[in-house]
Design a protein around this motif. Sequence first.
Motif, PDB file in Angstrom:
ATOM      1  N   LEU A 126       0.835  -1.203   0.000  1.00  0.00           N
ATOM      2  CA  LEU A 126       0.000   0.000   0.000  1.00  0.00           C
ATOM      3  C   LEU A 126       0.867   1.249   0.000  1.00  0.00           C
ATOM      4  N   ILE A 127       1.924   1.231   0.803  1.00  0.00           N
ATOM      5  CA  ILE A 127       2.815   2.385   0.897  1.00  0.00           C
ATOM      6  C   ILE A 127       3.512   2.643  -0.438  1.00  0.00           C
ATOM      7  N   ASP A 128       3.910   1.542  -1.120  1.00  0.00           N
ATOM      8  CA  ASP A 128       4.656   1.665  -2.368  1.00  0.00           C
ATOM      9  C   ASP A 128       3.765   1.796  -3.594  1.00  0.00           C
ATOM     10  N   SER A 129       2.465   1.623  -3.429  1.00  0.00           N
ATOM     11  CA  SER A 129       1.566   1.676  -4.581  1.00  0.00           C
ATOM     12  C   SER A 129       1.383   3.108  -5.053  1.00  0.00           C
ATOM     13  N   GLU A 130       0.738   3.241  -6.216  1.00  0.00           N
ATOM     14  CA  GLU A 130       0.468   4.567  -6.744  1.00  0.00           C
ATOM     15  C   GLU A 130      -0.372   5.334  -5.726  1.00  0.00           C
ATOM     16  N   GLN A 131       0.129   6.444  -5.280  1.00  0.00           N
ATOM     17  CA  GLN A 131      -0.547   7.204  -4.241  1.00  0.00           C
ATOM     18  C   GLN A 131      -1.218   8.436  -4.837  1.00  0.00           C
ATOM     19  N   PRO A 132      -2.504   8.625  -4.585  1.00  0.00           N
ATOM     20  CA  PRO A 132      -3.200   9.807  -5.110  1.00  0.00           C
ATOM     21  C   PRO A 132      -2.528  11.116  -4.719  1.00  0.00           C
ATOM     22  N   PHE A 133      -2.004  11.186  -3.498  1.00  0.00           N
ATOM     23  CA  PHE A 133      -1.389  12.440  -3.077  1.00  0.00           C
ATOM     24  C   PHE A 133      -0.158  12.749  -3.926  1.00  0.00           C
ATOM     25  N   ASN A 134       0.598  11.716  -4.332  1.00  0.00           N
ATOM     26  CA  ASN A 134       1.763  11.939  -5.176  1.00  0.00           C
ATOM     27  C   ASN A 134       1.353  12.500  -6.537  1.00  0.00           C
ATOM     28  N   THR A 135       0.253  11.989  -7.085  1.00  0.00           N
ATOM     29  CA  THR A 135      -0.260  12.502  -8.352  1.00  0.00           C
ATOM     30  C   THR A 135      -0.624  13.974  -8.208  1.00  0.00           C
ATOM     31  N   PHE A 136      -1.283  14.293  -7.111  1.00  0.00           N
ATOM     32  CA  PHE A 136      -1.680  15.670  -6.826  1.00  0.00           C
ATOM     33  C   PHE A 136      -0.454  16.557  -6.614  1.00  0.00           C
ATOM     34  N   TYR A 137       0.516  16.070  -5.853  1.00  0.00           N
ATOM     35  CA  TYR A 137       1.672  16.903  -5.506  1.00  0.00           C
ATOM     36  C   TYR A 137       2.541  17.183  -6.729  1.00  0.00           C
ATOM     37  N   LYS A 138       2.635  16.219  -7.630  1.00  0.00           N
ATOM     38  CA  LYS A 138       3.397  16.445  -8.865  1.00  0.00           C
ATOM     39  C   LYS A 138       2.755  17.541  -9.701  1.00  0.00           C
ATOM     40  N   ALA A 139       1.421  17.577  -9.704  1.00  0.00           N
ATOM     41  CA  ALA A 139       0.711  18.628 -10.423  1.00  0.00           C
ATOM     42  C   ALA A 139       0.981  19.988  -9.778  1.00  0.00           C
ATOM     43  N   ILE A 140       1.059  20.016  -8.462  1.00  0.00           N
ATOM     44  CA  ILE A 140       1.393  21.242  -7.738  1.00  0.00           C
ATOM     45  C   ILE A 140       2.787  21.717  -8.141  1.00  0.00           C
ATOM     46  N   GLU A 141       3.729  20.795  -8.216  1.00  0.00           N
ATOM     47  CA  GLU A 141       5.107  21.146  -8.577  1.00  0.00           C
ATOM     48  C   GLU A 141       5.190  21.683 -10.007  1.00  0.00           C
ATOM     49  N   ARG A 142       4.411  21.098 -10.919  1.00  0.00           N
ATOM     50  CA  ARG A 142       4.406  21.592 -12.303  1.00  0.00           C
ATOM     51  C   ARG A 142       3.847  23.009 -12.367  1.00  0.00           C
ATOM     52  N   CYS A 143       2.808  23.253 -11.568  1.00  0.00           N
ATOM     53  CA  CYS A 143       2.211  24.578 -11.531  1.00  0.00           C
ATOM     54  C   CYS A 143       3.205  25.598 -10.966  1.00  0.00           C
ATOM     55  N   GLN A 144       3.916  25.208  -9.930  1.00  0.00           N
ATOM     56  CA  GLN A 144       4.907  26.099  -9.337  1.00  0.00           C
ATOM     57  C   GLN A 144       6.025  26.402 -10.330  1.00  0.00           C
ATOM     58  N   ALA A 145       6.430  25.385 -11.106  1.00  0.00           N
ATOM     59  CA  ALA A 145       7.482  25.584 -12.104  1.00  0.00           C
ATOM     60  C   ALA A 145       7.053  26.604 -13.148  1.00  0.00           C
ATOM     61  N   ASP A 146       5.776  26.576 -13.527  1.00  0.00           N
ATOM     62  CA  ASP A 146       5.249  27.557 -14.475  1.00  0.00           C
ATOM     63  C   ASP A 146       5.380  28.971 -13.921  1.00  0.00           C
ATOM     64  N   ILE A 147       5.098  29.101 -12.625  1.00  0.00           N
ATOM     65  CA  ILE A 147       5.171  30.417 -11.986  1.00  0.00           C
ATOM     66  C   ILE A 147       6.608  30.944 -12.029  1.00  0.00           C
ATOM     67  N   GLN A 148       7.538  30.068 -11.702  1.00  0.00           N
ATOM     68  CA  GLN A 148       8.946  30.468 -11.672  1.00  0.00           C
ATOM     69  C   GLN A 148       9.469  30.772 -13.072  1.00  0.00           C
ATOM     70  N   ASN A 149       9.064  29.991 -14.052  1.00  0.00           N
ATOM     71  CA  ASN A 149       9.499  30.220 -15.425  1.00  0.00           C
ATOM     72  C   ASN A 149       8.945  31.523 -15.983  1.00  0.00           C
ATOM     73  N   GLY A 150       7.780  31.913 -15.463  1.00  0.00           N
ATOM     74  CA  GLY A 150       7.172  33.154 -15.898  1.00  0.00           C
ATOM     75  C   GLY A 150       7.705  34.360 -15.149  1.00  0.00           C
ATOM     76  N   GLU A 151       8.735  34.124 -14.333  1.00  0.00           N
ATOM     77  CA  GLU A 151       9.384  35.180 -13.559  1.00  0.00           C
ATOM     78  C   GLU A 151       8.405  35.897 -12.635  1.00  0.00           C
ATOM     79  N   ARG A 152       7.425  35.151 -12.161  1.00  0.00           N
ATOM     80  CA  ARG A 152       6.514  35.706 -11.181  1.00  0.00           C
ATOM     81  C   ARG A 152       7.008  35.336  -9.793  1.00  0.00           C
ATOM     82  N   LYS A 153       6.428  35.928  -8.788  1.00  0.00           N
ATOM     83  CA  LYS A 153       6.837  35.658  -7.416  1.00  0.00           C
ATOM     84  C   LYS A 153       6.659  34.179  -7.092  1.00  0.00           C
TER      85      LYS A 153
END
Length: 202
Positions: A126-153
């Motif tokens: 269960l611990i090693d299986s595909e975790q919904p939170f990991n899917t969500f958190y990766k999406a958060i990281e992609r969104c944050q990367a967009d912010i940084q690439n756009g030279e926003r705060k």
Amino acid sequence: MSNENYHHENLKAELIKKGLKLLDEEGYENFSLRKVAKACGVSHTAPYRHFDSKEDLIMAIALEAHHKFNQCLEEAVEKHPNDNKSQLKEMGYAYIKFFVENPEYLRLFFLSDFANNIKKMNHEPLIDSEQPFNTFYKAIERCQADIQNGERKSVDTNALALSSWGLVHGMAILIAKKNFSYEGDYLELVRKVLWGGTFLNL
């Protein structure tokens, strides 16, 4: 084909399905393989063909629940392959829709004695299986990367995760438990909130 033969041929899936219902109704402490066997209409020894104990069956229920939840989040991401912010909005909508339509999973994950007991079991698959939170958190990281690439705060990843998760989780509980009175379509209202300009207003 008799009911008994049907159950035997599909017994594992039936045990998981009926087991989820019983776990939701009975709670972890009162849950047993014998009760699940009775609900499935088979002998009390039949479940042992697939599961060694009630913990094994509970883990199978949890794994299937995590898989279904994670799948709905991944499908939300696929709807907006080139728009990370829209992915998060769609994921938020999918999160709420999943738990509103499957309140037994909401109770299983967050509103029952199951969550504490699952930690005690420390079940590796269960611990090693595909975790919904990991899917969500990766999406958060992609969104944050967009912010940084756009030279926003820059926005703290954990702060963004907590605020967005907290909003959709709160709405899911309020709607699933019918604590929020509304005569219209709840899910359409959710879309208005998520796409209305205040969610992820970065």
